[in-house]
Design a protein around this motif. Structure first.
Motif, PDB file in Angstrom:
ATOM      1  N   ASN A  20       9.787   1.669  -9.408  1.00  2.87           N
ATOM      2  CA  ASN A  20      10.618   2.841  -9.925  1.00  2.87           C
ATOM      3  C   ASN A  20       9.934   4.354  -9.442  1.00  2.87           C
ATOM      4  O   ASN A  20      10.054   4.999 -10.722  1.00  2.87           O
ATOM      5  CB  ASN A  20      10.906   2.636 -11.383  1.00  2.87           C
ATOM      6  N   ARG A  21       9.531   4.549  -8.621  1.00  2.00           N
ATOM      7  CA  ARG A  21       8.708   5.696  -7.971  1.00  2.00           C
ATOM      8  C   ARG A  21       7.503   6.186  -8.666  1.00  2.00           C
ATOM      9  O   ARG A  21       7.103   7.207  -8.974  1.00  2.00           O
ATOM     10  CB  ARG A  21       9.814   6.779  -8.210  1.00  2.00           C
ATOM     11  N   HIS A  22       6.812   5.100  -9.152  1.00  2.00           N
ATOM     12  CA  HIS A  22       5.463   5.335 -10.064  1.00  2.00           C
ATOM     13  C   HIS A  22       4.397   4.569  -9.624  1.00  2.00           C
ATOM     14  O   HIS A  22       4.564   3.412  -8.986  1.00  2.00           O
ATOM     15  CB  HIS A  22       5.708   4.988 -11.456  1.00  2.00           C
ATOM     16  N   TRP A  23       3.274   5.262  -9.457  1.00  2.00           N
ATOM     17  CA  TRP A  23       2.122   4.828  -8.827  1.00  2.00           C
ATOM     18  C   TRP A  23       1.029   5.153 -10.143  1.00  2.00           C
ATOM     19  O   TRP A  23       1.276   6.054 -10.832  1.00  2.00           O
ATOM     20  CB  TRP A  23       1.221   5.299  -7.666  1.00  2.00           C
ATOM     21  N   GLU A  24       0.156   3.948 -10.470  1.00  2.00           N
ATOM     22  CA  GLU A  24      -0.936   4.267 -11.328  1.00  2.00           C
ATOM     23  C   GLU A  24      -2.258   4.399 -10.626  1.00  2.00           C
ATOM     24  O   GLU A  24      -2.505   3.672  -9.744  1.00  2.00           O
ATOM     25  CB  GLU A  24      -1.028   3.006 -12.275  1.00  2.00           C
ATOM     26  N   LEU A  57       3.276  14.759  -5.592  1.00  2.00           N
ATOM     27  CA  LEU A  57       3.490  13.902  -6.744  1.00  2.00           C
ATOM     28  C   LEU A  57       3.151  14.571  -8.089  1.00  2.00           C
ATOM     29  O   LEU A  57       2.122  15.432  -7.947  1.00  2.00           O
ATOM     30  CB  LEU A  57       2.930  12.375  -6.640  1.00  2.00           C
ATOM     31  N   VAL A  69      -0.689   8.520 -14.097  1.00  2.00           N
ATOM     32  CA  VAL A  69       0.605   7.858 -13.287  1.00  2.00           C
ATOM     33  C   VAL A  69       1.021   9.103 -12.468  1.00  2.00           C
ATOM     34  O   VAL A  69       1.034  10.126 -13.035  1.00  2.00           O
ATOM     35  CB  VAL A  69       1.391   7.531 -14.607  1.00  2.00           C
ATOM     36  N   THR A  71       4.340  10.217 -10.064  1.00  2.00           N
ATOM     37  CA  THR A  71       5.577  10.014  -9.932  1.00  2.00           C
ATOM     38  C   THR A  71       6.064  10.886  -8.843  1.00  2.00           C
ATOM     39  O   THR A  71       5.772  12.183  -8.500  1.00  2.00           O
ATOM     40  CB  THR A  71       6.253  10.206 -11.255  1.00  2.00           C
TER      41      THR A  71
END
Length: 210
Positions: A20-24, A57, A69, A71
């Motif tokens: 959902n367009r998120h990286w951690e 981002l 996070v 995004t």
């Protein structure tokens, strides 16, 4: 998807795809189980898509003190660029996004690398002896006057996401009005990053070089 990047001074970053367009981004250092992520304002993250366009981002707090996070436009990301403040300066790293197909160099009509800038403008990159690239401007396939050195930044990016692999290059006038010389540690570079700033805005591109 995970990707570990060594940021220097023992600091590591693991990239975890949350969907959902998120990286951690998980920060760590060996022997420090309670390691904390840097302050948000000390972290910058870009991704590079399949056309070489650079997308910044947003960075927010993560679920743990060691994570943040990020995004944005990560779906087509081929490469990732992370900048973290260390003391008085940023450490910059670039790496391939795991599982993504490698970026391919775009090739011009005479077989050199080409960096499309949009609107029919492009920069042709030619190796010109040790430590030098020639950057030749074209508009709709015709040589045109180069952007002035004050409005452009160029980096050579080496083959590994380790120390000293992202190098700012010195720019100077070339042999004709359509060409600039980029000088520095370019001989082992696999990618070039070009930032052009003019009255209409800023264009950032990062692509492989032949």
């Amino acid at each position: 998807m995970t990707q570990s990047i060594h940021m220097g001074h023992g600091q590591m970053v693991d990239i975890i795809d949350l969907g959902n367009r998120h990286w951690e981004l998980a920060f760590s250092e060996a022997g420090k189980p309670d390691y904390k992520a840097p302050p948000l304002e000390e972290i910058m993250v870009d991704v590079i898509d399949d056309g070489g366009a650079v997308h910044s981002l947003s960075v927010a707090k993560g679920s743990k003190v060691s994570t943040v996070v990020v995004t944005g436009d990560v779906e087509r990301a081929r490469r990732v660029r992370i900048m973290v403040l260390h003391g008085s300066h940023f450490h910059t790293r670039e790496a391939v996004v795991p599982g993504a197909a490698p970026l391919e160099a775009k090739v011009g009509t005479i077989g050199n690398s080409v960096i499309p800038l949009g609107g029919g403008a492009e920069v042709e990159v030619t190796r010109s002896g040790p430590g030098r690239w020639l950057l030749k401007w074209h508009q709709d396939g015709v040589a045109t006057k180069a952007i002035s050195e004050e409005k452009i930044e160029v980096e050579a990016i080496g083959p590994k996401a380790e120390d000293y692999q992202v190098r700012q290059l010195l720019l100077m006038p070339g042999p004709d009005q359509s060409t600039l010389i980029a000088s520095g540690k370019v001989d082992d570079a696999t990618h070039i990053r070009v930032i052009v700033k003019d009255d209409t805005g800023t264009v950032k591109r990062s692509l492989p070089v032949l």
